[in-house]
Structure formats: structure tokens, C-alpha cells
Design a protein around this motif. Structure first.
Motif, short mmCIF file in Angstrom:
data_model
loop_
_atom_site.label_atom_id
_atom_site.label_comp_id
_atom_site.label_asym_id
_atom_site.label_seq_id
_atom_site.Cartn_x
_atom_site.Cartn_y
_atom_site.Cartn_z
N ALA A 153 1.31 -1.10 0.25
CA ALA A 153 0.29 -0.05 -0.01
C ALA A 153 0.66 1.53 -0.34
O ALA A 153 0.22 2.14 -0.45
N GLU A 154 1.61 1.11 1.11
CA GLU A 154 2.67 2.08 0.72
C GLU A 154 3.34 2.98 -0.29
O GLU A 154 3.13 3.75 -0.77
N ARG A 155 4.02 1.42 -1.45
CA ARG A 155 4.93 1.12 -2.69
C ARG A 155 3.02 2.46 -3.81
O ARG A 155 3.37 3.18 -4.36
N ASP A 156 2.55 1.77 -3.42
CA ASP A 156 1.19 1.80 -3.87
C ASP A 156 1.31 3.64 -3.87
O ASP A 156 0.69 4.66 -5.14
N GLN A 157 1.02 4.51 -2.69
CA GLN A 157 0.76 5.57 -2.56
C GLN A 157 1.35 6.68 -2.66
O GLN A 157 1.87 7.31 -3.28
N GLN A 158 3.04 6.04 -2.65
CA GLN A 158 4.03 6.53 -3.37
C GLN A 158 3.96 6.79 -4.80
O GLN A 158 3.65 7.83 -4.81
N ARG A 159 3.48 6.04 -5.60
CA ARG A 159 3.50 6.17 -7.05
C ARG A 159 2.20 7.51 -7.04
O ARG A 159 2.64 7.80 -8.07
N LEU A 160 1.27 7.05 -6.67
CA LEU A 160 0.58 8.21 -6.98
C LEU A 160 1.21 9.18 -6.44
O LEU A 160 0.19 10.22 -7.58
N ASP A 161 1.20 9.40 -5.35
CA ASP A 161 1.92 10.93 -4.62
C ASP A 161 2.55 11.30 -5.25
O ASP A 161 3.14 12.59 -5.33
N SER A 162 3.58 10.82 -6.14
CA SER A 162 4.47 11.16 -7.17
C SER A 162 4.16 11.68 -8.34
O SER A 162 5.08 12.58 -9.09
N GLY A 163 2.67 11.58 -8.39
CA GLY A 163 2.40 12.34 -9.81
C GLY A 163 2.54 11.66 -11.20
O GLY A 163 2.38 11.84 -12.89
N GLY A 164 3.85 11.05 -11.34
CA GLY A 164 4.07 10.28 -12.28
C GLY A 164 3.10 9.33 -12.51
O GLY A 164 4.12 8.30 -13.93
N VAL A 165 2.02 8.88 -13.28
CA VAL A 165 0.93 7.71 -13.60
C VAL A 165 0.40 8.31 -14.17
O VAL A 165 -0.04 9.14 -14.33
N SER A 166 -0.27 7.52 -15.54
CA SER A 166 -1.14 7.90 -16.13
C SER A 166 -2.40 7.59 -15.68
O SER A 166 -2.34 7.18 -14.21
N ALA A 167 -3.67 9.16 -15.93
CA ALA A 167 -4.48 8.32 -14.96
C ALA A 167 -5.17 7.77 -15.33
O ALA A 167 -5.34 7.23 -13.89
N LYS A 168 -5.17 6.50 -16.08
CA LYS A 168 -5.20 5.12 -16.41
C LYS A 168 -5.09 4.40 -15.01
O LYS A 168 -5.68 4.08 -14.09
N ASP A 169 -3.34 4.67 -15.04
CA ASP A 169 -3.23 3.68 -13.48
C ASP A 169 -3.40 4.51 -12.35
O ASP A 169 -3.59 3.16 -11.38
N ALA A 170 -3.65 5.56 -12.57
CA ALA A 170 -3.72 6.33 -11.30
C ALA A 170 -5.24 5.82 -10.57
O ALA A 170 -5.46 5.33 -9.30
N VAL A 171 -6.04 4.91 -11.94
CA VAL A 171 -7.64 4.58 -11.11
C VAL A 171 -7.30 3.04 -10.58
O VAL A 171 -7.85 2.97 -9.47
N ALA A 172 -6.59 2.45 -11.35
CA ALA A 172 -6.56 1.11 -10.34
C ALA A 172 -5.45 1.17 -8.98
O ALA A 172 -5.72 0.29 -8.70
N LEU A 173 -4.40 2.19 -8.80
CA LEU A 173 -4.08 2.01 -7.98
C LEU A 173 -4.91 2.56 -7.05
O LEU A 173 -4.50 2.19 -5.97
N THR A 174 -5.39 3.66 -6.95
CA THR A 174 -6.52 3.78 -6.42
C THR A 174 -7.82 2.63 -5.98
O THR A 174 -8.21 1.96 -4.63
N ASP A 175 -7.96 2.45 -6.69
CA ASP A 175 -8.21 0.78 -6.35
C ASP A 175 -8.21 0.08 -5.82
O ASP A 175 -8.68 -1.04 -4.97
N GLU A 176 -6.84 -0.37 -5.74
CA GLU A 176 -5.74 -1.27 -5.19
C GLU A 176 -6.09 -0.59 -4.10
O GLU A 176 -5.61 -1.79 -3.12
N LEU A 177 -5.71 0.65 -3.32
CA LEU A 177 -5.16 0.97 -2.25
C LEU A 177 -6.33 0.31 -1.12
O LEU A 177 -6.35 0.37 -0.57
#
Ligand SMILES: [Zn+2]
Length: 252
Positions: A80-104
Motif C-alpha cells: 500500500a505504501e508503494r502504491d501510495q508513493q507512486r500515486l503521490d509522485s504524480g508520474g502515473v497516467s490517469a488510468k493507472d491512477a484509478v487502478a492504483l486507487t482501486d488497489e489501495l
């Protein structure tokens, strides 16, 4: 009929008294109350051992289970921490951001479930540790009691052994110079007759078997030479003639 100096026959009674005392001491040594207590304690310690082993195993198992549960939670938390960091980094696509949020979201649910399991294991471990502590304490008390009673037994033995030691030299002195054949006969009868090989003829009674001798036997003994080694017809022990004896139990 065997013969032995009358004085030797009388001295044989001293030897007999010491041998009887030695036999009593040997019996005392084997029947010390501490020995009974120790047998009881060993039984109780053995009874407790099964619960002790079971309880220790249970606690060890639960500790392993807890380590596993903790590591399960840790893994999900790290993910979850890793996912959160990826999200927070802002370097992911909108699609990936949705996937990451779902996974979180699902990781949070998973983490909550795993923490529930971890808590359950902790509670069970605590209960079993309490139970184990009680069994360990009971066992410790028994072991301490055993050590104490062993010391009591050793002290009892030492006391008896000191008496036996003193008697060995006393007995050697009492038997020193006695007619050899008389002593040999005495030892043989003593072995066969539960420790008593020679007894006083007290009036018409054999103090070995506590029987009154028939008048015929008594007359034979009275007529026997002073150095004749006479035996009780009843118990076959050496009967020692001592004039005027009325002692001990025979006096009553
Ligand atoms: Zn007798």
C-alpha cells in the motif's frame, strides 16, 4: 552336640543385640518418611510434565503463528505504501491512477482483515502464556519441594550411616576372639531366621520365638553341660543360658 565356652555363648548375645540394631537401622534407612514423600513428588511432577510440554508447545506454535500474521500485515502495508508513493509522485497516467486507487482500497480492506487475525492470535497467545506461567509455577514449586525433601533424606541417611559406622567397630570388638564354630553357626541360623540367631533362655521361654519349651526339652537343657550349645526345638536358634535372667519384654 556342638560346644563353645559358656562365656562366649553369653557374649554372643551382645553380638546379636548389635546385629539386631544394625538390622533396624538398615530398615530405617529404607523406610525414611522422606522417601515416601519423594515418590509422591516424582509422581506429581510426572503428572504435570504432560501439561507442561503441551502448554509450552502451544505457546511456541502461537508465537510462530503471530510472526506469520505480523508478516502478512507488513506485506500488505508495504504494498500500500508503494502504491501510495507512486500515486503521490504524480508520474502515473490517469488510468493507472484509478487502478492504483482501486488497489489501495482493496489493500486497506485486506489489511484490516489481517490485523483482525493478528489480534486474535495475540489474544490467544496471551491466554496460553498465562496458562503456561501457572503450570511452570506449579512445576517450579514441586521441583523446589523435591530438592528440599532430597536434602532431608540425605540428612536422615547421613545420621543413620554415622550410627552404622560406629556400630561396625563395636560389633567387631564384641565378636573379637569368640569361638569360630559358634559364630559360624550363629551366622547361619541368623540368615535363616530373619536376623536372630541366638536368644536368651528366660525361665522356660525361648526369647527367640517367644515359646515356652516343653518340660522334656527344658530338662534336657538343664542336664546339658555348660559348654554345650543348646538349640530351641521350636525355632532352632541358639539358646543362651543366663542365670537369673528376667529382663525386657519377658519381665511383663
Ligand atoms: Zn525358639
Amino acid at each position: 552336640m556342638a560346644t563353645a565356652p559358656p562365656e562366649d555363648q553369653r557374649r554372643l548375645l551382645e553380638v546379636q543385640a548389635l546385629d539386631t540394631r544394625a538390622q533396624q537401622l538398615a530398615h530405617q534407612r529404607k523406610t525414611l518418611p522422606a522417601l515416601t514423600t519423594l515418590t509422591e513428588l516424582d509422581g506429581r511432577i510426572a503428572d504435570l510434565r504432560a501439561s507442561l510440554v503441551e502448554s509450552r508447545t502451544r505457546v511456541a506454535d502461537l508465537k510462530r503463528e503471530l510472526t506469520k500474521a505480523e508478516s502478512d500485515v507488513e506485506q500488505v502495508r508495504n504494498r500500500a505504501e508503494r502504491d501510495q508513493q507512486r500515486l503521490d509522485s504524480g508520474g502515473v497516467s490517469a488510468k493507472d491512477a484509478v487502478a492504483l486507487t482501486d488497489e489501495l482500497g482493496s489493500l486497506a480492506t485486506r489489511q484490516a482483515a489481517l490485523e483482525e487475525i493478528e489480534l486474535g492470535v495475540m489474544e490467544r497467545l496471551e491466554a496460553h502464556e498465562d496458562a503456561l506461567a501457572k503450570v511452570e509455577a506449579a512445576n517450579g514449586e514441586l521441583v523446589a519441594e523435591k530438592t528440599r525433601v532430597e536434602a532431608e533424606r540425605d540428612a536422615g541417611w547421613a545420621q543413620i550411616d554415622a550410627q552404622v559406622q560406629a556400630m561396625v567397630s563395636e560389633r567387631a570388638k564384641a565378636a573379637d576372639g569368640l569361638d569360630t564354630a559358634l559364630v559360624t553357626l550363629y551366622e547361619k541360623i541368623r540368615t535363616q531366621r530373619g536376623g536372630t540367631g541366638a536368644a536368651v533362655l528366660n525361665g522356660n521361654r525361648c526369647e527367640g520365638c517367644r515359646m515356652n519349651l516343653p518340660p522334656g526339652d527344658l530338662a534336657n537343657i538343664k542336664n546339658a553341660a555348660p559348654d554345650a550349645v543348646v538349640r530351641c526345638e521350636e525355632c532352632s536358634r541358639i539358646l543362651v543360658r543366663v542365670s537369673g535372667v528376667k529382663t525386657g519384654a519377658a519381665a511383663g
